[in-house]
Design an enzyme around this catalytic site. Sequence first.
Site, PDB file in Angstrom:
ATOM      1  N   SER A 116      -0.636   4.761   1.550  1.00 23.15           N
ATOM      2  CA  SER A 116      -0.685   4.999   2.756  1.00 23.15           C
ATOM      3  C   SER A 116       0.781   5.078   3.386  1.00 23.15           C
ATOM      4  O   SER A 116       0.882   5.836   4.359  1.00 23.15           O
ATOM      5  CB  SER A 116      -1.172   3.562   3.625  1.00 23.15           C
ATOM      6  OG  SER A 116      -2.712   3.370   3.488  1.00 23.15           O
TER       7      SER A 116
ATOM      8  N   ASP B 181       0.969  -1.296   0.057  1.00 22.88           N
ATOM      9  CA  ASP B 181       0.057  -0.213   0.132  1.00 22.88           C
ATOM     10  C   ASP B 181       0.808   1.258  -0.072  1.00 22.88           C
ATOM     11  O   ASP B 181       1.073   1.908   0.931  1.00 22.88           O
ATOM     12  CB  ASP B 181      -0.860  -0.047   1.273  1.00 22.88           C
ATOM     13  CG  ASP B 181      -1.788   1.222   1.114  1.00 22.88           C
ATOM     14  OD1 ASP B 181      -1.942   2.029   0.285  1.00 22.88           O
ATOM     15  OD2 ASP B 181      -2.820   1.025   2.130  1.00 22.88           O
TER      16      ASP B 181
END
Length: 376
Positions: A133, A130
């Site tokens: 993030s 991710d």
Amino acid sequence: MRIAVPKETWPGELRAALVPQGVKKLAGLGFDIMVEAGVGVASGLPDAEYEAAGADVVHDIASAIVSSQIVLRVRKPTDDDVGLLSDGTVHVSFLDPFNERQLVQSLAERGVTTVAVEMVPRTTRAQKMDALSSQANLAGYVTVIEAASHCPKIFPMMMTPAGTIAPARVFVIGAGVAGLQAIATAKRLGARVEAFDTRPAVAEQVQSLGARFVNIDIGDVGETEAGYARELTDEQLAMQREGMKKIIAQSDVVITTAQVFGRPAPRIVSRDMVEAMHPGSVVVDMAVESGGNVEGSVLNETVDIGGVKVIGRGNLPSEVARNASEMYSANLAHFLDEFWDADAGSLDLDPDDDIVRGCVLTRAGKVVNETVLGLG
């Protein structure tokens, strides 16, 4: 398979898509890696470290891209970059697909398998991949450091022979990944921190960091299946602004982080709310690149509104390029590792895999991502 990693050419971009540690990991899996000379210099990573990790450092990156099966970038490719990609090449980078429809179509027409890293789903299995993030986490940290450097007050309470200095008051709007890191950083610096989010479910996370969660009743809210805040109605935005007015007026620093994935950022702090703050106060608009949360904020500028500094710095992760490059590189290495078929010597990007289905935009000459197609 051969991987090409070009040096970033986007103005002000200091990050690298791959760091030497990532090169070492991918070389160990069986990949051949070519990086453009100087790819990591802006992040404090000399070419010699890439060579020591197993990469070939090349000056003719165009030829390297043409002969590679995978291309890794931080930023989206230019039209010239797209022209170098061969049919079947896997291209991995941030792409901003909802605002770059023509780019996505061009990649499809070239036969490129396009991976948009911001589309990696927020699931437990995909967490290590991710990139959105990981970069937002660093952006939250940088935002507080930026605010502290412009604020005429120190953040912590301090007992001095001349008297007690009260802690600075910091108000963080939005408690996603970036917002939570901003809260944590401001608390570490000793500030009194308050935070608000449209999702009441994050109150416990805010409180666990030592901040006060501000309750503002704006009706039914929540988040998408992907974990992003839902877009508010005009009526809900008005209720939110009214509830925040007094807190903003009393704050020394306001940090806004509210974004709706794939859409312009909501305007939640009006000019009159900024003007009600004490002169010398600071507002940092983290959403300025996608339209801005704060009326009057300008991308890559610091604007004075009634003595209040409104900071609209873009590309915040690049301010800590070394760590940002390391984290992004790890995200990409995990992605390639997850789908690497060592026996076949190729990536197995199964269309039925939930991660692949979420982040692969184009394949075999077509736009295949359902989310992008649905917003077209």
